[in-house]
Design an enzyme around this catalytic site. Sequence first.
Site, short mmCIF file in Angstrom:
data_model
loop_
_atom_site.label_atom_id
_atom_site.label_comp_id
_atom_site.label_asym_id
_atom_site.label_seq_id
_atom_site.Cartn_x
_atom_site.Cartn_y
_atom_site.Cartn_z
N GLU A 42 8.29 15.94 15.80
CA GLU A 42 8.89 15.91 14.36
C GLU A 42 8.30 16.83 13.59
O GLU A 42 6.98 16.80 13.21
CB GLU A 42 8.85 14.50 13.88
CG GLU A 42 9.43 14.16 12.47
CD GLU A 42 9.16 12.94 11.96
OE1 GLU A 42 7.84 12.43 11.95
OE2 GLU A 42 9.97 12.20 11.65
N LYS A 61 0.99 -1.45 0.23
CA LYS A 61 0.05 -0.12 0.16
C LYS A 61 0.96 1.32 -0.04
O LYS A 61 1.29 1.60 1.07
CB LYS A 61 -0.88 -0.02 1.33
CG LYS A 61 -2.34 0.62 1.13
CD LYS A 61 -2.21 2.03 0.67
CE LYS A 61 -2.26 3.09 1.89
NZ LYS A 61 -1.82 4.61 1.59
N GLU A 93 9.21 1.18 11.22
CA GLU A 93 10.29 2.08 11.02
C GLU A 93 9.56 3.53 11.05
O GLU A 93 8.76 3.95 10.37
CB GLU A 93 11.03 1.92 9.66
CG GLU A 93 11.91 0.70 9.70
CD GLU A 93 12.75 0.61 8.37
OE1 GLU A 93 12.39 1.22 7.49
OE2 GLU A 93 13.46 -0.52 8.52
N CYS A 133 13.42 10.73 7.29
CA CYS A 133 13.32 10.33 8.74
C CYS A 133 14.67 10.40 9.52
O CYS A 133 14.56 10.88 10.64
CB CYS A 133 12.85 8.95 8.69
SG CYS A 133 14.04 7.63 8.03
P1 NAD Z 1 2.04 8.37 7.68
O1 NAD Z 1 2.09 7.40 8.75
O2 NAD Z 1 0.84 9.25 7.38
O3 NAD Z 1 1.70 7.35 6.09
C1 NAD Z 1 2.51 6.23 6.12
C2 NAD Z 1 1.34 5.26 5.33
O4 NAD Z 1 0.69 4.64 6.09
C3 NAD Z 1 0.67 5.97 4.20
O5 NAD Z 1 0.57 4.91 3.07
C4 NAD Z 1 -0.71 5.94 4.66
O6 NAD Z 1 -1.73 5.87 3.84
C5 NAD Z 1 -0.97 4.76 5.63
N1 NAD Z 1 -1.62 4.75 6.84
C6 NAD Z 1 -2.25 5.87 7.49
N2 NAD Z 1 -3.01 5.78 8.38
C7 NAD Z 1 -3.21 4.26 8.44
C8 NAD Z 1 -3.79 3.47 9.05
N3 NAD Z 1 -4.69 3.68 10.12
N4 NAD Z 1 -3.81 2.09 8.76
C9 NAD Z 1 -3.06 1.69 7.77
N5 NAD Z 1 -2.15 2.34 7.01
C10 NAD Z 1 -2.54 3.95 7.29
O7 NAD Z 1 3.56 8.86 7.34
P2 NAD Z 1 3.66 9.80 5.92
O8 NAD Z 1 3.36 11.30 6.32
O9 NAD Z 1 3.47 9.15 4.62
O10 NAD Z 1 5.31 9.70 6.18
C11 NAD Z 1 6.40 10.62 7.04
C12 NAD Z 1 6.49 9.76 8.42
O11 NAD Z 1 7.27 8.73 8.05
C13 NAD Z 1 7.56 10.48 9.37
O12 NAD Z 1 6.97 10.70 10.57
C14 NAD Z 1 8.92 9.85 8.91
O13 NAD Z 1 9.65 10.04 10.09
C15 NAD Z 1 8.27 8.77 8.70
N6 NAD Z 1 9.54 7.88 8.09
C16 NAD Z 1 10.30 6.83 8.96
C17 NAD Z 1 11.34 6.27 8.26
C18 NAD Z 1 12.37 5.39 9.25
O14 NAD Z 1 12.77 4.57 8.41
N7 NAD Z 1 12.00 5.27 10.47
C19 NAD Z 1 11.81 6.49 7.00
C20 NAD Z 1 10.80 7.45 6.29
C21 NAD Z 1 9.76 7.94 6.98
#
Ligand code: NAD
Length: 494
Positions: free
Chosen positions: A398, A187, A263, A297
């Site tokens: 963040e 997804k 992550e 991140c």
């Molecule tokens: P997000 O959590 O908003 O979304 C990530 C994914 O989860 C998307 O595909 C979204 O549609 C899905 N999603 C959202 N709510 C959901 C739910 N209730 N059930 C299932 N799926 C759901 O994150 P984002 O805004 O896309 O990305 C930014 C975040 O990602 C930042 O917090 C960043 O730090 C983190 N990040 C972490 C790493 C790491 O390796 N630790 C790497 C990249 C990004």
Amino acid sequence: MTCDASLAVTDNILNFIDGAYREGSGGESFPNVNPATGLQIGIVHEASEADVADAVAAAKAALHGPWGSTTTEERVKLIAAVANEIERRSDDFLAAEVADTGKPRQVASHIDIPRSAANFRMFADVILTMPGETFRGPTPDGGQALNYTVRRPKGVIAIVCPWNFPLLLMTWKVGPALACGNTVVVKPSEETPRTAALLGEVMNTVGIPRGVYNVVHGFGPDSAGEFLTSNPDVDGITFTGETATGEAIMQKAAVGVRDISFELGGKNPAIVFADADMDKAVEGLSRSVFLNTGQVCLGSERVYVERTIFDAFVERMKKAAEGFKPGASGDPAYLGPLISAEHRDKVQRYYRRAVEEGATVVTGGGVPEVSGNQAGGFYVEPTVWTGLAHSASVMREEIFGPCCGIVPFDSEDEVIALANDTPYGLCASVWTENLSRGHRVAAAMDVGVCWVNSWFLRDLRTAFGGSGQSGIGREGGVHSLEFYTELTNICVKL
Ligand code: NAD
């Protein structure tokens, strides 16, 4: 959500289920927007709950089809072919990634696309040299027993991805999942659906059997993300994204006691000692704060600098920030847009809050003037603050934008305490020419990854992940195999 048909739309972005492209059976779609211009450039066909169930069923069936009987060597060949095909079609992947994210081509062509091919190639290598354990020992009746382990695929893996490095972070999970013999349903983020969809073509071209790789488009709650993570036929969920989303997914994973690998977010510290090589520290930290417009991140939003070099360092970071040109597409110092209007509004709220919380704005803090086609893009200025208290929300939460607060410190103990005082624990960086101090302070950081005199320097065989609220588990090299396989101990009475 239905898209606005009056806008210019050129591309249909489809789900990829059981080896074929499909619209959503519910007829729903949503706009695909280029963040560099703010213009709609495509229509994303949203998967219904039934489509997600079909994708999971296809993945489950594929485990018992030809894929289930492939040998490791056969899978390794197929996965290496995926890497080659991504490279052969790198222009297509580059165009798709730049269209979805607005990021500079130079960033996508140096980081996103080559790393994605490397993700497949590296895990193809790792799986061939996967270690096992063997024990031979006495039994109570005076005989001997031989114990050894075998690893089996976990099953159907749900892969839920963010938008900041869409193909790179997705293939980081698809690569090991397939190498271990699993099947996947991906997804991708609703903001960046293109490269996941395009990878379906690659899978078909190289002969990955249908159902092994599936893609469903949509949002999180009450949409494809939730439908996928709550499907009982999913055996494991690997997720990269925000900590709050991880909490929501963990609740779904609890039903049926499914395994997770997370992550998550971070508020990463960087520590610059007075004996650091100033040029290297400024170069490394300006990348760490501004690369990908701060949407990394691993980025550093808290920079601690020893007081004796504080003013000089702040001046150098100011110059570095001002060297980036938001919206100046084509310029080597081009700083791309944020991913969406919503994210730009969030970052701007933090820019305003920093001032309310007492920051001195060293540079930036606003929205840049951008002309021409990019005037509607989601740009913000690269921003540096000083004068923020450790308790300021801007220093604790963040932001995920091109900004940092720089704070002076006087002693090693003080800065270790400041750096570790966060619920997050993804990464840190330490800048010093004192070898002993570099090792000592790095080991004192409560994080998953700590760099000394570098940042984002990755060897894909190493463990990657975060402690605290930055994640659960580690992926990378053999560590990925822990999540993507089930370990069976076999005990033979001799
Ligand atoms: P997000 O959590 O908003 O979304 C990530 C994914 O989860 C998307 O595909 C979204 O549609 C899905 N999603 C959202 N709510 C959901 C739910 N209730 N059930 C299932 N799926 C759901 O994150 P984002 O805004 O896309 O990305 C930014 C975040 O990602 C930042 O917090 C960043 O730090 C983190 N990040 C972490 C790493 C790491 O390796 N630790 C790497 C990249 C990004």
